[in-house]
Design a protein around this motif. Sequence first.
Motif, PDB file in Angstrom:
ATOM      1  N   GLN A  70       0.828  -1.206   0.000  1.00 33.30           N
ATOM      2  CA  GLN A  70       0.000   0.000   0.000  1.00 33.30           C
ATOM      3  C   GLN A  70       0.861   1.254   0.000  1.00 33.30           C
ATOM      4  N   GLU A  92       2.263   1.669  -3.448  1.00 30.14           N
ATOM      5  CA  GLU A  92       1.222   2.171  -4.345  1.00 30.14           C
ATOM      6  C   GLU A  92       0.968   3.650  -4.098  1.00 30.14           C
ATOM      7  N   THR A  93       0.938   4.030  -2.818  1.00 36.77           N
ATOM      8  CA  THR A  93       0.720   5.433  -2.480  1.00 36.77           C
ATOM      9  C   THR A  93       1.868   6.303  -2.978  1.00 36.77           C
ATOM     10  N   LYS A 100       1.377   6.827  -6.627  1.00 37.66           N
ATOM     11  CA  LYS A 100       0.346   7.842  -6.856  1.00 37.66           C
ATOM     12  C   LYS A 100       0.891   9.233  -6.567  1.00 37.66           C
ATOM     13  N   LEU A 101       1.636   9.337  -5.480  1.00 40.63           N
ATOM     14  CA  LEU A 101       2.228  10.623  -5.132  1.00 40.63           C
ATOM     15  C   LEU A 101       3.183  11.085  -6.212  1.00 40.63           C
ATOM     16  N   ILE A 104      -2.503  12.601  -0.440  1.00 40.54           N
ATOM     17  CA  ILE A 104      -1.706  11.390  -0.632  1.00 40.54           C
ATOM     18  C   ILE A 104      -0.506  11.393   0.314  1.00 40.54           C
ATOM     19  N   GLU A 105       0.094  12.566   0.494  1.00 46.13           N
ATOM     20  CA  GLU A 105       1.225  12.684   1.414  1.00 46.13           C
ATOM     21  C   GLU A 105       0.800  12.338   2.836  1.00 46.13           C
ATOM     22  N   SER A 135      -1.798  10.413   3.642  1.00 44.81           N
ATOM     23  CA  SER A 135      -2.063   8.974   3.664  1.00 44.81           C
ATOM     24  C   SER A 135      -0.765   8.188   3.763  1.00 44.81           C
ATOM     25  N   LYS A 136       0.231   8.616   3.013  1.00 41.09           N
ATOM     26  CA  LYS A 136       1.531   7.961   3.067  1.00 41.09           C
ATOM     27  C   LYS A 136       2.119   8.045   4.471  1.00 41.09           C
TER      28      LYS A 136
END
Length: 499
Positions: free
Chosen positions: A77, A80-81, A84-85, A198-199, A201-202
Amino acid sequence: MKKKVLTGIMASVMFASPFLPTVVQADTLEEMEQQKNELESQSSELNNRIKEQDETLNDLETEKGHLESDITILQAQIDETVMKLHDQEQKLEESKAKVEQLKNEIEALKELIAQRTGKLENQARSVQTDGSTSNLIGLIVTAESFSDLVGRIGIVNQLVTANKTIVTEQSADQTSLETNEVKAEAEKVAIEETKNAIELSKNNLVAQKAEMDDKIVQVAIQYDMTEDEKNTFVKEQQVIATQTSTLSEEMQVERQRIIEEEQARQLAIQKAAEEEAKKAAAEEEARLTAVAAQEKAEREKAEQEATSKKVAEQKTTIASSSPDKSTNASKPSSSSNNSSNSKASSNSSTSKKPTITPKPQPKPEPESKPSSNSGFIHPSGGYSTSPYGYRVHPITGVYKLHGGIDFGGGGAIVAAQSGTVVIAGYHSSWGYYVKIDHGNGMQTLYAHMVAGSLLVSPGQQVSQGQQIGTMGTTGSSTGVHLHFEMYKNGSRVNPASYL
């Protein structure tokens, strides 16, 4: 006859003689048997504890496998993040380049429009200055024909129309470019917001991974400790087994020794009985010999007396004599001695328990209170459950400094003052936590947040009252609460002085 007497005496001596006591040997063997039973009981207990340790090791191994599987999923995950970032960062760069290109085009069109506008203004001034009635009449009069006049007027109209078209197109282009610029700026803002989300979430995923890594470390430590304990139990069991084996051998030797001693004792008894029988037989033989001699002497005496009697009768002289025997009986006198008992007095002494003076508890060093206008607010709407100061730790039971204030009740956690996020991650003691730098040497720390509730990331600017997380019970915690700390120039201070 003599042989029969000897045999009877020996039998009576053997049956009448008591056996020699074997208390010492029996007690020793009984003690050994008891020790052996105790060792076997200890070995059985150790065996049960080894089984328990094996079960614990299996459980820890299973838990470790689950955690490693979860970390693998979480790492996927995170990867993947991160991708995306990375994509959002590329789109953001493309959007920035697009905006820059549009700005350059707008600037170029503005310059072109300005140039054309200046030219139109010059033409307009020329018409206003030179465009008198006589000039218009001259334009009409100098025309060679009607068609020439119409042509000249048409050219003027085309020029005017062309200029108006250029102006209109330029105006439309400028409006379109400005619209595109607004759209590009909006797209840039949207991409930045997506990037920040996203940052964030990461950052939460990284914190969760740190939590799982910490759990794996704890499991590994427990696994090692349990393995060491198991090995210790196995070694103890081996020692006990060795002791049991040695004790069994000693018991066997002791049993053999007791048997040999008993045989020797019986042999000694037999020999003693034989000696006693021989002695008794000798004494009996001597007694019989003495009796026979006495009987012989009596017979001889009787014969002599009979002979003497016959001689006396022949001489008609009867001589009889009976010796008188007197016995003096003396009664023994007994004397009684009186004994006196002496009384002993014992002195009793009473012992007093020493008075234990309680050790003075350390107190936190006094702090200099800042002005009431410190600029900090309460980090939560909850109530204070534990103040700053020394206390008995609710988990470890150790008396130590509680370096912050605990707030209960649950709910949102907000920044006590604006600043820059230094840390937003996971700690084995604090759980999920955030640390904010407010400048001027002041920092605040917010601990035990709910997993995945971090709303800020390192390097982010936060405003006072902005929510940064949610109260939880992660890390070393006994319940849902917020542990709030304040630092001044790197040292913890009492937050109550600033709130």
